[in-house]
Design an enzyme around this catalytic site. Structure first.
Site, PDB file in Angstrom:
ATOM      1  N   GLU A  60       0.807  -1.225   0.000  1.00 52.39           N
ATOM      2  CA  GLU A  60       0.000   0.000   0.000  1.00 52.39           C
ATOM      3  C   GLU A  60       0.841   1.277   0.000  1.00 52.39           C
ATOM      4  O   GLU A  60       0.526   2.246  -0.700  1.00 52.39           O
ATOM      5  CB  GLU A  60      -0.971   0.020   1.182  1.00 52.39           C
ATOM      6  CG  GLU A  60      -2.179  -0.898   1.011  1.00 52.39           C
ATOM      7  CD  GLU A  60      -1.908  -2.335   1.400  1.00 52.39           C
ATOM      8  OE1 GLU A  60      -0.794  -2.624   1.900  1.00 52.39           O
ATOM      9  OE2 GLU A  60      -2.800  -3.183   1.219  1.00 52.39           O
ATOM     10  N   HIS A 129     -11.574  -3.864   9.662  1.00 48.64           N
ATOM     11  CA  HIS A 129     -12.113  -3.554   8.336  1.00 48.64           C
ATOM     12  C   HIS A 129     -13.348  -2.662   8.384  1.00 48.64           C
ATOM     13  O   HIS A 129     -14.122  -2.643   7.426  1.00 48.64           O
ATOM     14  CB  HIS A 129     -12.460  -4.844   7.580  1.00 48.64           C
ATOM     15  CG  HIS A 129     -11.280  -5.503   6.939  1.00 48.64           C
ATOM     16  ND1 HIS A 129     -10.332  -6.172   7.663  1.00 48.64           N
ATOM     17  CD2 HIS A 129     -10.885  -5.572   5.637  1.00 48.64           C
ATOM     18  CE1 HIS A 129      -9.401  -6.641   6.840  1.00 48.64           C
ATOM     19  NE2 HIS A 129      -9.703  -6.281   5.613  1.00 48.64           N
TER      20      HIS A 129
END
Lengths: 328, 325
Positions: A60, A129
């Site tokens: 990322e 999440h």
């Protein structure tokens, strides 16, 4: 005007901008062959090819850093982070690099890049999440933050973000992807960054919200209307630039304000908005500004517990009634 | 005696490299003085000792190739063509600085020179170099990205992510590690499981080479070969240049972690007098010529300091400029 989902509106925005400008390129985890975890990039590889639509390794920080470099080199990359939770792995490039490069290099370079990231809670994805991290990005100057609530805004804001010469963090809400609305199909339809939208006019209380919280605020306003309470709902649409003028003007007019944030309450967006309203509207306020916030807990998995952690329509309605109760 | 140097490069280019190394050294020594006087503040990381790397490498790159570096980058910028005046003014925090006084010592930048910045988060420049290489390839520009970094940076995730990415996407990035043996006070052996940094690329199928970073001609040759390979193959390559900084990590570091004997050993390998000796021995320059080069460097640096001193401070409204377009 055609009706389409928030997802398809985003997809159309990407396609239109890629057709319009060959310097727009897209990369991220599973965005090409797999067409995106949330299918926002469906059909892009087929139409624009491997040179412009690229899968990346699970890296990322480098997804963002490569986009920053490509932007400095003359492209307009749209980097997708699979979810905003993974942006935390990229915070070095986002905060230490993307938001600083133009300034620390004396304005000699622009970074026209967009970082798209789906997020928010409500799908029982548990603590890692389900986060709402919008304040993390608006805290650092040097980057715009977009938070669309409707399909039309999603399209118009994404197109503006891609055309803008500043870096933009584009936060999509996972629970809105299937929501439908009318979306202009004019390829030149854009929504300027930094302009809030009064989604519902009213006279008793101002509700300030963004992203999915706008949808809940509108539902609360609908309920409250049955009780004779008239709510004005201001949808911020971007957190940076923050359109203070629109919600301050509204709060001055109604004399009451409720701010709704999906993120945690501590050091949250709501506190920031409430402070602005208090500073700018003090002598016009008829009640203290109320905050409706995400609970200060890591998100639990259980459906029963998760519901407690995210602002709900009834909580927003209760806060509005409180500002009208005369009891503080 | 037949000149070995002349067989490698023309006299003018050899002398140019000597001149650049001397200018870099004198610039840095002047910075130390200005720091002591309080004219330069903040962090100050000096390059003295490592000149052969920046000079040899830059001379071997094309003018349009991107260069990125870390925070010990004054010499990198000057060698690439940045005016010493504007670099010194930047260090003084003046409006005439390369970045209007907003970046300082660690954030020099000049897009006209394709000098794409000094970065002060260790390893932060890796992905940016990869992105620039992608943009160049996508736009069909004939340029590569040369990414300089220290030995300390190779244990950051961005190093590994960027090597993998550059190879996967077949991008023209020349990674140049300036191994000066220490990340602040921690030696390579105490930080890296494998001390041979150039060997760490094997996991990414990237060729690499180690070179004597105290020898400007050796660096030049290695970078020339490496850059040509990168350009032709459109693939990454890594060079590990073994070098040494004669001063501490920054001006705040007395360098107690290195023995005096070790420092002296490396000072005996100083790239500047050693190169001077070869130039004279091989009949490429006279002592007087070299002395003239040094005098000129001193004049240039004194002029840079005077310029910085006389330059105005930035206006207050500059504080809000350049955050957004």
């Amino acid at each position: 005007m055609p009706e389409m989902t928030y997802r398809d509106a985003l997809n159309l925005a990407l396609k239109e901008e890629m057709r319009r400008d060959p310097s727009v390129v897209i990369w991220g985890e599973d965005v090409a062959l797999y067409e995106g975890s949330f299918k926002v990039t469906r059909g892009l590889l087929a139409e624009f090819g491997e040179e412009r639509v690229k899968d990346t390794p699970i890296s990322e920080n480098t997804i963002v850093g490569v986009a920053a470099g490509a932007a400095m080199g003359g492209l307009r990359p749209v980097a997708e982070l699979m979810t905003v939770n993974f942006a935390l792995l990229a915070m070095d490039q986002i905060i230490n690099h993307v938001t600083k490069i133009r300034y620390m290099f004396g304005g000699q370079v622009t970074l026209p890049l967009v970082i798209r990231a789906p997020g928010g809670g409500g799908s029982q994805l548990a603590a890692q999440h389900s986060q709402s991290l919008e304040t993390y990005f608006m805290h650092a100057p040097g980057m715009y933050v977009a938070v669309p609530a409707t399909a039309a805004d999603a399209k118009g804001l994404l197109k503006s973000a891609i055309r803008d010469d500043n870096p933009v963090m584009f936060l999509e809400h996972e629970l809105l992807y299937n929501s439908k609305g009318e979306v202009p199909d004019d390829p030149e339809f854009v929504i300027p960054l930094g302009r809030a939208d009064v989604k519902r006019a009213g006279k008793d209380v101002t509700i300030v919200a963004y992203s999915r919280m706008t949808i809940l605020a509108l539902q609360a306003a609908e309920e409250l209307e049955k009780e004779g309470i008239s709510c004005e709902v201001v949808d911020l649409r971007t957190l940076t630039p923050l359109d203070e003028e629109t919600f301050v003007e509204s709060a001055k007019r109604t004399g009451r304000a409720v701010v709704v944030e999906e993120c945690w309450r501590s050091a949250g967006l709501g506190g920031h908005l409430a402070a602005i309203i208090a500073e700018e509207c003090f002598d016009r306020l008829l009640a203290p500004v109320r905050r409706v916030s995400g609970l200060d807990v890591p998100m639990p998995y259980s459906r029963k517990l998760e519901r407690l952690c995210i602002p709900q329509v009834e909580g927003i309605a209760a806060a509005v009634r409180e500002t009208l109760s005369g009891k503080y | 005696m037949e000149s070995k140097l002349r067989a490698i490069l023309p006299d003018a280019e050899l002398l140019k490299m000597y001149e650049q190394m001397v200018l870099a050294r004198e610039f840095e020594e002047s910075c130390a003085e200005q720091y002591t006087k309080g004219h330069i503040t903040g962090f100050l990381h000096l390059y003295s000792g490592q000149e052969a790397v920046a000079v040899g490498a830059t001379a071997a790159l094309h003018r349009d190739d991107y260069i990125l570096s870390a925070y010990r980058e004054h010499a990198q910028a000057i060698v690439r063509g940045a005016e010493p005046r504007r670099v010194m003014a930047e260090l003084f925090g003046k409006a005439t600085g390369l970045c209007k006084g907003k970046g300082g010592s660690m954030h020099l930048f000049s897009p006209e020179l394709s000098f794409m910045g000094g970065y002060a988060i260790v390893g932060g420049q890796f992905p940016i170099a990869v992105g620039l290489a992608f943009a160049a390839t996508y736009r069909k520009e004939d340029r590569i990205a040369a990414c300089f970094f220290g030995d300390g940076a190779v244990n950051q995730g961005t190093f590994h992510e960027s090597l993998n990415w550059a190879r996967l996407w077949e991008l023209p990035v020349l990674f140049v590690c300036e191994n000066n043996f220490y990340g602040i006070g921690t030696s390579v052996a105490r930080a890296s499981a494998l001390s041979d940094i150039h060997r760490r690329t094997c996991g990414y199928d990237i060729p690499s080479v180690r070179v004597d970073g105290m020898d400007v001609v050796a660096v030049h040759e290695a970078v020339k070969r490496g850059a040509e390979w990168v350009r032709e193959q459109s693939r990454p390559y890594l060079i590990e240049a073994m070098t040494y900084r004669f001063r501490g990590h920054s001006m705040a570091d007395p360098g107690k972690y290195r023995s005096l004997a070790e420092v002296e050993l490396w000072k005996a390998r100083d790239p500047i007098p050693n190169f001077a000796k070869r130039l004279v021995e091989e009949g490429i320059a006279t002592e007087a010529q070299l002395s003239g080069i040094r005098q000129q460097a001193l004049v240039t640096v004194a002029d840079a300091v005077a310029f910085a001193e006389e330059s105005p401070w930035p206006e207050d409204d500059e504080v809000y400029r350049d955050i957004y377009v």
